[in-house]
Design an enzyme around this catalytic site. Structure first.
Site, mmCIF file in Angstrom:
data_model
loop_
_atom_site.group_PDB
_atom_site.id
_atom_site.type_symbol
_atom_site.label_atom_id
_atom_site.label_comp_id
_atom_site.label_asym_id
_atom_site.label_seq_id
_atom_site.Cartn_x
_atom_site.Cartn_y
_atom_site.Cartn_z
ATOM 1 N N ARG A 18 0.831 -1.211 0.000
ATOM 2 C CA ARG A 18 0.000 0.000 0.000
ATOM 3 C C ARG A 18 0.868 1.264 0.000
ATOM 4 O O ARG A 18 0.528 2.263 -0.633
ATOM 5 C CB ARG A 18 -0.943 0.002 1.193
ATOM 6 N N CYS A 54 5.563 4.813 -13.081
ATOM 7 C CA CYS A 54 4.665 4.102 -12.166
ATOM 8 C C CYS A 54 3.648 3.266 -12.943
ATOM 9 O O CYS A 54 3.027 2.369 -12.371
ATOM 10 C CB CYS A 54 4.003 5.059 -11.189
#
Length: 175
Positions: free
Chosen positions: A127, A144
């Site tokens: 996370r 990303c």
């Protein structure tokens, strides 16, 4: 207060907004939304930083390095599988976010890593990696889009999942 210069342009894929330093380093790259929205997001993102944003069209003097970076970025968005040597300057991010982003830059075009793989490598949680990816302000150059969920599942992307999927497909990755 230092000046930074921004430009908005269309590619075959989407609308792009870049913010660059005088020497052509990309310090912000956003894509996919109409120009007016991209400018609004940029203004909000830079509101707490000590920089004055000016349209590239108002810049006087030598723009050779900036123009090179803009052209290379256009090519990169349209053909992300072809590497472009574009310098970046990180203006955003916590030390942890920057550490994650430096790892992302090491992922070659045509490859992905899972959030868990990066988390294990950096000694943190999946996370946290996801949050760091979401805080990235330099689309494509800090890749990303190459970070996927477990079992190579396509996950969220700050600039929209459709662009993430497009970039991965252009790099030869079927998700």
């Amino acid at each position: 207060m230092s000046n930074l210069y921004y430009t908005v342009f269309d590619t075959d894929v989407c609308t792009v907004l870049l913010v660059l330093t005088l020497n052509g380093f990309v310090c912000y790259a956003s894509l996919g939304k109409p120009a007016i929205e991209l400018k609004g997001i940029m203004a909000k993102d830079f509101s707490s930083l000590p920089y004055q944003l000016k349209p590239l069209s108002t810049m006087t003097g030598d723009k050779i390095e900036i123009d090179k970076s803009v052209e290379k970025f256009k090519l990169l968005v349209e053909t992300p599988s072809v590497s472009q040597d574009i310098k970046t300057e990180l203006l955003f991010g916590t030390p942890l976010q920057r550490k994650v982003w430096k790892e992302l830059v090491k992922i070659p075009a045509g490859q992905t890593r899972t959030y868990k793989e990066l988390a294990d490598l950096l000694g943190t949680h999946s996370r946290v990696i996801g949050n760091c990816c979401g805080a990235n302000r330099i689309a494509v150059l800090i890749p990303c889009h190459r970070v996927v969920g477990a079992n190579n599942k396509l996950t969220g992307y700050r600039w929209g999942k459709s662009y993430k999927e497009y970039l991965l497909k252009q790099e030869g990755i079927g998700i």
